[in-house]
Design a protein around this motif. Structure first.
Motif, PDB file in Angstrom:
ATOM      1  N   MET A   1       0.844  -1.105  -0.167  1.00 17.98           N
ATOM      2  CA  MET A   1      -0.017   0.033  -0.110  1.00 17.98           C
ATOM      3  C   MET A   1       0.905   1.309   0.072  1.00 17.98           C
ATOM      4  N   ASN A   4       1.940   2.856  -3.305  1.00 18.87           N
ATOM      5  CA  ASN A   4       0.831   3.293  -4.082  1.00 18.87           C
ATOM      6  C   ASN A   4       0.776   4.930  -3.509  1.00 18.87           C
ATOM      7  N   ILE A 213     -23.435   5.962 -29.853  1.00 22.50           N
ATOM      8  CA  ILE A 213     -22.850   4.577 -30.180  1.00 22.50           C
ATOM      9  C   ILE A 213     -23.902   3.560 -30.072  1.00 22.50           C
ATOM     10  N   ILE A 267     -16.043   2.998 -32.402  1.00 20.29           N
ATOM     11  CA  ILE A 267     -15.118   3.347 -31.656  1.00 20.29           C
ATOM     12  C   ILE A 267     -14.524   4.761 -31.679  1.00 20.29           C
ATOM     13  N   ALA A 270     -16.655   6.483 -29.431  1.00 22.96           N
ATOM     14  CA  ALA A 270     -16.003   6.068 -28.055  1.00 22.96           C
ATOM     15  C   ALA A 270     -14.933   6.932 -27.654  1.00 22.96           C
ATOM     16  N   PHE A 271     -13.903   6.854 -28.460  1.00 26.69           N
ATOM     17  CA  PHE A 271     -12.822   7.497 -28.122  1.00 26.69           C
ATOM     18  C   PHE A 271     -12.989   9.113 -27.775  1.00 26.69           C
ATOM     19  N   GLU A 274     -14.840   9.271 -24.578  1.00 24.86           N
ATOM     20  CA  GLU A 274     -13.815   8.920 -23.608  1.00 24.86           C
ATOM     21  C   GLU A 274     -12.808  10.086 -23.077  1.00 24.86           C
TER      22      GLU A 274
ATOM     23  N   LYS B 149      -0.928  -2.092  -9.477  1.00 28.75           N
ATOM     24  CA  LYS B 149      -0.738  -0.921  -9.538  1.00 28.75           C
ATOM     25  C   LYS B 149      -0.202  -0.358 -10.615  1.00 28.75           C
ATOM     26  N   ARG B 158      -9.158   0.893 -19.457  1.00 30.21           N
ATOM     27  CA  ARG B 158      -9.982   1.835 -19.559  1.00 30.21           C
ATOM     28  C   ARG B 158     -10.015   1.876 -21.311  1.00 30.21           C
ATOM     29  N   SER B 162     -13.923   0.729 -23.255  1.00 24.11           N
ATOM     30  CA  SER B 162     -14.486   1.732 -23.906  1.00 24.11           C
ATOM     31  C   SER B 162     -14.543   1.505 -25.436  1.00 24.11           C
ATOM     32  N   VAL B 163     -13.526   0.758 -26.144  1.00 23.80           N
ATOM     33  CA  VAL B 163     -13.604   0.276 -27.410  1.00 23.80           C
ATOM     34  C   VAL B 163     -14.588  -0.835 -27.480  1.00 23.80           C
ATOM     35  N   LEU B 165     -17.407  -1.289 -25.899  1.00 22.07           N
ATOM     36  CA  LEU B 165     -18.795  -0.904 -26.017  1.00 22.07           C
ATOM     37  C   LEU B 165     -19.303  -0.519 -27.308  1.00 22.07           C
ATOM     38  N   ARG B 220     -16.347  -1.824 -15.391  1.00 23.25           N
ATOM     39  CA  ARG B 220     -16.043  -0.538 -14.954  1.00 23.25           C
ATOM     40  C   ARG B 220     -16.678   0.149 -13.820  1.00 23.25           C
ATOM     41  N   LEU B 230     -11.060   0.411  -1.637  1.00 22.85           N
ATOM     42  CA  LEU B 230      -9.547   0.193  -1.363  1.00 22.85           C
ATOM     43  C   LEU B 230      -8.839   1.364  -0.448  1.00 22.85           C
ATOM     44  N   VAL B 239      -5.713  -6.065   6.068  1.00 19.92           N
ATOM     45  CA  VAL B 239      -4.362  -6.556   5.561  1.00 19.92           C
ATOM     46  C   VAL B 239      -3.443  -6.623   6.706  1.00 19.92           C
TER      47      VAL B 239
END
Lengths: 286, 336
Positions: A1, A4, A213, A267, A270-271, A274, B149, B158, B162-163, B165, B220, B230, B239
């Motif tokens: 952790m 992170n 879409i 697509i 979608a791009f 996004e 990570k 991601r 998204s593609v 979909l 997603r 988390l 943990v």
């Protein structure tokens, strides 16, 4: 952790804004499709409905994507369909976007509890139907064709936009700047169109992009089911329908290429969607 | 009574009150949801009923074709009860739903209730299988990405969701047919057998193709709630305490994150139904979607109307169940 946490605290050095890659890729993909759709059917040797070679000729140098069961050139037909597919989807998104935003906004700012309850539950009722089922049922009653697709999609989809707009309008209506505009004595019409709707529609326009879409797939799906755009007009869903029975006997090209074109268009959007979402989120957190 | 006893008693009383309040809130949520579902369900029936009135022409004439006599049209109309005033028609239709009488097909003359009863199980089975496949793919995927990570993994996740979909289910199904049906020859392109384990052979590919629209959405949402979970302190506690792996993943990570996914899943039932109609047409499965398309082609209005209504009611029912399950899984969501 712990690792992170460290990576999170490290200041990010970014010279390109978040989401830029997605937006540019999307616009490039969509633009190239439109350009190809405008040029290829004009400069090609064969027309979209002409007999180009023997039926079901495999992809070759003369026919890049092969020919379909009637000997028509699949390459030309795929690009001939660009405008009808994209156009139907764009109109099918725009009408509900405008109608839904206006109705939803009016509902959100209206004081009447009764209107809100009745229209609100009507909106929920329309939204309860599965999108494709409702559109198919409507087409059963109003008949197939481009016009009825747009009409059916509009009749169903405005409610989704209205629900989003209504929720947003309730929030916007309470904001300080609306109060300020009222205090300044601006007319109701001016407040509605210049102050409330622009703020509400930012949300519905964002939804419209992802809805595009769904709609372009729905338009193709309807033609695929034989309820949409009539042959011989080249259209991706219809072409996939024509080719699907040949797929299992080894003739894959009349089906796969229009399908890929449809995916390419989806697509691309979608791009863009996004990328814009990520950029908006970045602006929001700054 | 000493002070500490007093505070303990007060705390107990407080807890009882809290519990009561919780229960009252639960009851209120429950009744509110039921009322809402009933109202929406009523609208669904009204809308399905008004579909017939949207038709630009006379539905009876359209159904019978061009060359029939006026008498035949009138007789057919009387037989269907379409000559009565609007509100009586609606009353007949509305009470008919509760008597299980949805009218008769214009052409085969079959009872619409019977048509739906025979074909609905196949459709529900495809939907159930699709949801099962979607869960089997989405859960590990979201868990892997959320606990990873690596930036690349997150970015790829991601981009890919998204593609995917944007890939239409019917194209995916045809590609699946090309790969598994023609190349590997492990999926039949058409045909169906009724009994439960045997029919899986025909249903697995349609269900797999159908869950293509579900996996990106589910994974997603699950991913983003897992990322939120988390950050919670109790995960770190888990943990530190060295909880066993299986228990840690389920109780500490998945369970607190599942509520939004379950609610979303219930809303996605409508999308699943739309996809199933297409899958049934492609794979010639005897589900209710194929009946719908046949009815639309033949302008068999009572069938179209009833199937649309049944699907609407199914969606209303599932959103009700989904809301409730989401609430029971994580009471923080709606109580606050």
């Amino acid at each position: 952790m712990s690792s992170n946490v460290e990576t999170q605290e490290k200041p990010k050095k970014r010279f390109i804004k978040e989401g830029t890659f997605g937006i540019y890729t999307g616009f490039f993909m969509l633009g190239s499709l439109i350009v190809a759709g405008a040029i290829i059917p004009r400069i090609s040797k064969y027309g979209a409905d002409d007999l180009a070679a023997i039926p079901l000729a495999p992809p070759s140098r003369a026919n890049f994507f092969g020919t379909d069961v009637l000997g028509r050139d699949v390459f030309v037909r795929v690009f001939d369909a660009v405008f009808i597919d994209l156009g139907t989807a764009i109109i099918g998104v725009s009408i509900p976007l405008i109608v839904g935003t206006i109705i939803g906004t009016l509902l959100g700012i209206s004081q009447s509890k009764r209107i809100n309850a009745v229209v609100g539950s009507l909106i929920d009722g329309i939204n309860a139907f599965p999108f494709l089922i409702f559109v198919i049922a409507l087409i059963a009653f109003i008949g197939p064709g481009v016009g009825s697709i747009v009409l059916a999609i509009s009749l169903v989809n405005w409610a989704r936009y209205a629900r989003i707009a209504r929720t947003r309008a309730v929030v916007v209506n309470k904001q300080g700047y609306i109060e300020a505009a009222r205090t300044l004595g601006y007319s109701k019409k001016r407040i509605l169109f210049k102050h409330i709707i622009p703020n509400v529609s930012s949300e519905t326009r964002a939804y419209a992009l992802s809805d595009f879409i769904i709609v372009i797939i729905a338009v193709a799906a309807l033609s695929f089911l034989g309820l949409g755009i009539k042959p011989p007009q080249a259209e991706w869903g219809g072409m996939i329908r024509d080719g699907k029975d040949l797929l299992t006997v080894g003739f894959w090209w009349p089906t796969v290429f229009p399908g890929l074109a449809l995916c390419w268009a989806g697509i691309a959007v979608a791009f863009i969607s996004e990328g814009l979402t990520r950029r908006m989120r970045e602006v929001g957190t700054r | 009574m000493t002070d500490s006893q007093q505070t303990a008693a007060a705390q107990d009383a407080q807890m009882v009150v809290e519990k009561d309040r919780n229960r009252a809130a639960l009851r209120k949520t429950f009744y509110g949801r039921i009322l809402r579902s009933v109202i929406v369900g009523f609208w669904v029936m009204v809308i399905a009923f008004s579909l017939m009135r949207l038709s630009p022409g006379d539905p009876v004439r359209l159904a019978l074709g061009a060359d029939v006599t006026e008498e035949a049209v009138d007789a057919f109309r009387t037989q269907l009860g379409l000559d009565k005033p609007f509100y009586i028609q609606f009353w007949d239709y509305f009470t008919g739903i509760f008597r299980g009488d949805l009218g008769y097909s214009y052409f085969s003359g079959r009872d619409v209730t019977e048509i739906i009863g025979t074909h609905l199980p196949v459709t529900l089975m495809i939907i159930g299988l699709s949801i099962l496949f979607a869960a089997l793919i989405s859960l590990p995927l979201a868990l892997f990405v959320a606990t990873s990570k690596s930036n690349t993994v997150n970015y790829m996740f991601r981009a890919l969701t998204s593609v995917s979909l944007a890939i239409p289910g019917f194209f995916l199904a045809l590609l699946g047919l090309l790969v598994f049906g023609v190349y590997f020859n492990i999926a039949p392109a058409a045909g169906y057998e009724g009994a439960f384990p045997g029919n899986l052979k025909y249903l697995w590919l349609p269900a797999l193709a159908n869950c293509g629209s579900l996996v990106p959405v589910l994974s997603r949402v699950l991913h983003s709630s897992l990322v939120d979970t988390l950050d919670e302190e109790f995960v770190e506690t888990g943990v530190i305490r060295g909880v066993r792996k299986g228990r840690f993943y389920w109780s500490y990570l998945l369970r607190p994150s599942l509520a939004p996914t379950v609610v979303l899943l219930s809303y996605m039932v409508g999308v699943m139904i739309g996809g199933t109609v297409i899958m049934e047409t492609i794979f010639s499965l005897p589900g209710i979607g194929r009946e719908l398309i046949t009815a639309v082609d033949g302008r068999d209005y009572p069938v179209v109307q009833s199937i649309a209504m049944i699907f609407g009611l199914i969606v209303v029912f599932f959103s009700f169940i989904g809301d409730l399950t989401g609430y029971l899984l994580d009471r923080r969501v709606t109580l606050s």
